[in-house]
Scaffold this motif. Structure first.
Motif, PDB file in Angstrom:
ATOM      1  N   ILE A  13       0.864  -1.185   0.000  1.00 52.55           N
ATOM      2  CA  ILE A  13       0.000   0.000   0.000  1.00 52.55           C
ATOM      3  C   ILE A  13       0.900   1.235   0.000  1.00 52.55           C
ATOM      4  O   ILE A  13       1.594   1.505   0.985  1.00 52.55           O
ATOM      5  N   GLY A  14       0.931   1.952  -1.110  1.00 50.69           N
ATOM      6  CA  GLY A  14       1.755   3.151  -1.234  1.00 50.69           C
ATOM      7  C   GLY A  14       2.934   2.931  -2.161  1.00 50.69           C
ATOM      8  O   GLY A  14       3.719   1.997  -1.978  1.00 50.69           O
ATOM      9  N   ARG A  47       3.393  12.315  -9.186  1.00 48.32           N
ATOM     10  CA  ARG A  47       2.541  12.957  -8.185  1.00 48.32           C
ATOM     11  C   ARG A  47       3.385  13.838  -7.270  1.00 48.32           C
ATOM     12  O   ARG A  47       4.544  13.567  -7.012  1.00 48.32           O
ATOM     13  N   LYS A  49       4.849  15.325  -3.951  1.00 45.96           N
ATOM     14  CA  LYS A  49       5.116  14.912  -2.565  1.00 45.96           C
ATOM     15  C   LYS A  49       5.954  16.003  -1.931  1.00 45.96           C
ATOM     16  O   LYS A  49       7.038  16.324  -2.436  1.00 45.96           O
ATOM     17  N   ILE A 269       6.099  14.658   9.669  1.00 46.95           N
ATOM     18  CA  ILE A 269       6.952  13.483   9.433  1.00 46.95           C
ATOM     19  C   ILE A 269       6.904  12.641  10.710  1.00 46.95           C
ATOM     20  O   ILE A 269       7.244  13.127  11.792  1.00 46.95           O
ATOM     21  N   VAL A 286       6.718  -0.175   6.615  1.00 49.53           N
ATOM     22  CA  VAL A 286       8.025   0.293   6.120  1.00 49.53           C
ATOM     23  C   VAL A 286       7.999   1.822   5.966  1.00 49.53           C
ATOM     24  O   VAL A 286       6.929   2.430   5.879  1.00 49.53           O
ATOM     25  N   GLY A 297      14.699  14.440  10.034  1.00 51.78           N
ATOM     26  CA  GLY A 297      13.524  14.099   9.225  1.00 51.78           C
ATOM     27  C   GLY A 297      13.953  13.558   7.880  1.00 51.78           C
ATOM     28  O   GLY A 297      13.191  13.584   6.914  1.00 51.78           O
ATOM     29  N   ALA A 303      13.702   5.041   3.905  1.00 56.63           N
ATOM     30  CA  ALA A 303      12.592   4.319   3.247  1.00 56.63           C
ATOM     31  C   ALA A 303      13.138   3.248   2.304  1.00 56.63           C
ATOM     32  O   ALA A 303      12.630   2.126   2.255  1.00 56.63           O
TER      33      ALA A 303
HETATM   34  C1  LIG Z   1       8.749  19.108   4.058  1.00 58.92           C
HETATM   35  C2  LIG Z   1       9.509  17.810   4.021  1.00 58.92           C
HETATM   36  C3  LIG Z   1      10.840  17.806   3.598  1.00 58.92           C
HETATM   37  C4  LIG Z   1      11.548  16.587   3.559  1.00 58.92           C
HETATM   38  N1  LIG Z   1      12.832  16.610   3.100  1.00 58.92           N
HETATM   39  C5  LIG Z   1      13.529  15.451   3.016  1.00 58.92           C
HETATM   40  C6  LIG Z   1      14.849  15.425   2.474  1.00 58.92           C
HETATM   41  O1  LIG Z   1      15.381  16.440   2.031  1.00 58.92           O
HETATM   42  N2  LIG Z   1      15.510  14.235   2.433  1.00 58.92           N
HETATM   43  C7  LIG Z   1      14.948  13.088   2.895  1.00 58.92           C
HETATM   44  O2  LIG Z   1      15.607  12.034   2.857  1.00 58.92           O
HETATM   45  N3  LIG Z   1      13.692  13.078   3.403  1.00 58.92           N
HETATM   46  C8  LIG Z   1      12.965  14.214   3.465  1.00 58.92           C
HETATM   47  N4  LIG Z   1      11.681  14.204   3.936  1.00 58.92           N
HETATM   48  C9  LIG Z   1      11.113  12.920   4.386  1.00 58.92           C
HETATM   49  C10 LIG Z   1      10.689  12.059   3.188  1.00 58.92           C
HETATM   50  O3  LIG Z   1       9.846  12.810   2.355  1.00 58.92           O
HETATM   51  C11 LIG Z   1       9.951  10.807   3.687  1.00 58.92           C
HETATM   52  O4  LIG Z   1      10.685  10.227   4.729  1.00 58.92           O
HETATM   53  C12 LIG Z   1       9.768   9.789   2.565  1.00 58.92           C
HETATM   54  O5  LIG Z   1       8.920  10.307   1.586  1.00 58.92           O
HETATM   55  C13 LIG Z   1       9.174   8.484   3.108  1.00 58.92           C
HETATM   56  O6  LIG Z   1       8.878   7.622   2.045  1.00 58.92           O
HETATM   57  P1  LIG Z   1       7.659   6.595   2.168  1.00 58.92           P
HETATM   58  O7  LIG Z   1       7.672   5.790   0.927  1.00 58.92           O
HETATM   59  O8  LIG Z   1       7.702   5.884   3.469  1.00 58.92           O
HETATM   60  O9  LIG Z   1       6.354   7.513   2.234  1.00 58.92           O
HETATM   61  P2  LIG Z   1       5.794   8.538   1.156  1.00 58.92           P
HETATM   62  O10 LIG Z   1       6.867   9.100   0.340  1.00 58.92           O
HETATM   63  O11 LIG Z   1       4.921   9.462   1.939  1.00 58.92           O
HETATM   64  O12 LIG Z   1       4.912   7.646   0.202  1.00 58.92           O
HETATM   65  C14 LIG Z   1       3.680   7.119   0.621  1.00 58.92           C
HETATM   66  C15 LIG Z   1       2.850   6.814  -0.609  1.00 58.92           C
HETATM   67  O13 LIG Z   1       1.660   6.169  -0.181  1.00 58.92           O
HETATM   68  C16 LIG Z   1       0.561   6.707  -0.891  1.00 58.92           C
HETATM   69  N5  LIG Z   1      -0.614   6.512  -0.045  1.00 58.92           N
HETATM   70  C17 LIG Z   1      -0.894   7.127   1.119  1.00 58.92           C
HETATM   71  N6  LIG Z   1      -2.079   6.693   1.602  1.00 58.92           N
HETATM   72  C18 LIG Z   1      -2.532   5.770   0.720  1.00 58.92           C
HETATM   73  C19 LIG Z   1      -3.695   4.975   0.664  1.00 58.92           C
HETATM   74  N7  LIG Z   1      -4.642   5.050   1.622  1.00 58.92           N
HETATM   75  N8  LIG Z   1      -3.875   4.146  -0.385  1.00 58.92           N
HETATM   76  C20 LIG Z   1      -2.933   4.062  -1.373  1.00 58.92           C
HETATM   77  N9  LIG Z   1      -1.801   4.806  -1.372  1.00 58.92           N
HETATM   78  C21 LIG Z   1      -1.597   5.636  -0.325  1.00 58.92           C
HETATM   79  C22 LIG Z   1       0.927   8.169  -1.094  1.00 58.92           C
HETATM   80  O14 LIG Z   1       0.235   8.746  -2.186  1.00 58.92           O
HETATM   81  C23 LIG Z   1       2.433   8.067  -1.362  1.00 58.92           C
HETATM   82  O15 LIG Z   1       2.735   7.919  -2.725  1.00 58.92           O
HETATM   83  C24 LIG Z   1      10.935  15.377   3.974  1.00 58.92           C
HETATM   84  C25 LIG Z   1       9.601  15.391   4.374  1.00 58.92           C
HETATM   85  C26 LIG Z   1       8.888  16.581   4.410  1.00 58.92           C
HETATM   86  C27 LIG Z   1       7.453  16.573   4.854  1.00 58.92           C
END
Ligand SMILES: Cc1cc2nc3c(=O)[nH]c(=O)nc-3n(C[C@H](O)[C@H](O)[C@H](O)COP(=O)(O)OP(=O)(O)OC[C@H]3O[C@@H](n4cnc5c(N)ncnc54)[C@H](O)[C@@H]3O)c2cc1C
Length: 389
Positions: A13-14, A47, A49, A269, A286, A297, A303
């Motif tokens: 999921i995601g 998309r 983010k 975050i 994960v 952060g 990830a």
């Molecule tokens: C302002 C900001 C700045 C940041 N800067 C950095 C940086 O410079 N360097 C760095 O390493 N990290 C940074 N981060 C952190 C980083 O963005 C996250 O740690 C990273 O995106 C985590 O990846 P993820 O795959 O776990 O989650 P995400 O990238 O959030 O991906 C989750 C996915 O799940 C999907 N999803 C959510 N809910 C559902 C659902 N119900 N059904 C289906 N799909 C769903 C979403 O659309 C998304 O595509 C930053 C975060 C923020 C908020």
């Protein structure tokens, strides 16, 4: 309502870095499972983010080991990173290479999804998952318009994800608040802030904001821009704090920018603490769903690393026909990723609660060799040590 029963063994999921990394690692270590994996992504690529897009070396190492070259994605390389308190502190350069690589997440995640697709991973876009209900034989996943059954679900749906909220509705959540703005580079002025430097300034800590203001170079559609933001772990949330906007506006105005002229975006975050739950039988979490690095952060490399661990746990579950995942958390904590996250959690609980100005000056300006050594040993360089089997 159609019932898409047991069509996939692994439902992720995601489709952000953690979900795509899980699928790509599975495809590499257990290729027979790849056709049995389905990713459900609520948005459509490319998309948006909210993210500053800073990729540390460990992220690049994990991608390289997956046979992926991130230079294919538009990027800006940062030559040196400053860790400052009130504009003075330590400066990190890595000989003969960039210190940080900045990507835009719409482009990076789209690229990663295309790589997964080209390796036989199916991704359904525009599908939002509403609930996850595990039982002893599998997991029922309800989306906007269908119901799936899977042997295993991976919750890779980020800081506010439905997987964690469905499985662990009452657990404490450690969440940082973050604001970000993208501003054009001023062409009339040449200053370090308008070249390939990245800044972290911890000046807000004595004012009860347990974090920093950052300023990175970036590009949007090929145009050079700066990405500014402020991060607060919320560790000093019991104290009287200024609005997050205030210190960011103050720092930007010091460099001649007016925050009110730009669009501010915010997103929480969820950060790693060893207390954070990571699994129930048949369901693994994960990425941000478990927790990103609490100091900065920083969560993209993290990830990607979670994807490696989850893929190995899934391969093992099918081999043993045991879907309890009872060793997932212990193995995660003992892994190089777990060790860096534990170290970062520990460091977070020292450097932010000791919020006094004298301590922050000592830390960022005087204890430079110690800070650099601790960072090199405990914070960075974990990606190389991750198992590849
Ligand atoms: C302002 C900001 C700045 C940041 N800067 C950095 C940086 O410079 N360097 C760095 O390493 N990290 C940074 N981060 C952190 C980083 O963005 C996250 O740690 C990273 O995106 C985590 O990846 P993820 O795959 O776990 O989650 P995400 O990238 O959030 O991906 C989750 C996915 O799940 C999907 N999803 C959510 N809910 C559902 C659902 N119900 N059904 C289906 N799909 C769903 C979403 O659309 C998304 O595509 C930053 C975060 C923020 C908020």
């Amino acid at each position: 309502m159609d019932y898409d029963t047991l069509k996939r063994d692994v439902l992720i999921i995601g489709g952000g870095p953690s979900g795509l990394s899980t699928a790509l690692h599975l495809q590499r270590i257990a290729p027979h499972l790849a056709p049995r994996v389905l990713i459900l992504e609520k948005a459509r690529y490319p998309r948006f983010k909210l993210c500053a897009g800073g990729l540390v070396l460990d992220a690049e190492i994990i991608l390289q080991r997956l046979g992926l070259d991130v230079r294919e994605v538009p990027h800006v390389d940062v030559d040196s990173i400053h860790f400052d308190f009130e504009a003075k502190g330590l400066n990190i350069r890595i000989p003969k290479r960039h210190a940080l690589r900045i990507i835009r997440r719409d482009e990076f995640d789209n690229w990663l999804a295309q790589k997964a697709g080209s390796r036989g991973i199916e991704i359904k876009e525009g599908i939002s998952v509403r609930s996850i209900i595990p039982d002893k034989d599998g997991v029922t996943i309800e989306t906007d318009n269908s119901t799936y059954r899977a042997q295993i679900v991976v919750g890779a749906d980020g800081s506010n994800g439905i997987t964690r909220r469905s499985i662990f509705p009452n657990t404490p959540v450690y969440t940082a608040r973050v604001l970000e703005v993208i501003i054009p580079v001023r062409r009339d002025a040449i200053s370090p802030h308008e070249t390939n430097y990245a800044y972290f300034d911890f000046f807000p800590v004595p004012h009860n904001i347990a974090g920093y203001v950052w300023d990175f170079p970036t590009q949007v559609n090929g145009e050079p821009m700066r990405c500014w933001g402020i991060y607060d772990t919320n560790l000093l949330s019991n104290e009287k704090r200024p609005q997050l906007k205030e210190p960011l506006a103050q720092e930007m105005s010091r460099l001649g920018f007016n925050l009110d002229d730009y669009e501010i975006k915010g997103h929480p975050i969820r950060w790693f603490s060893p207390e954070n739950p990571m699994f129930v039988p048949r369901v693994l979490l994960v990425g941000d769903a478990v927790g990103a690095d609490p100091i900065f952060g920083e969560g993209i490399s993290i990830a990607l690393g979670y994807g490696n661990l989850a893929a190995r746990a899934i391969k093992d579950a099918f081999q043993r026909n045991d879907f309890s995942f009872r060793h997932y958390k212990t193995r995660m904590l003992l892994s190089p990723l777990g060790q860096t996250l534990l170290a970062r959690w520990f460091i977070t609980n020292i450097i932010y609660p000791l919020k006094w100005k004298w301590f922050q000056v000592l830390l960022w300006r005087i204890l430079k060799p110690i800070v650099i050594t601790v960072a090199w040993i405990f914070v960075l360089n974990w990606g190389r040590r991750m198992s590849q089997k």
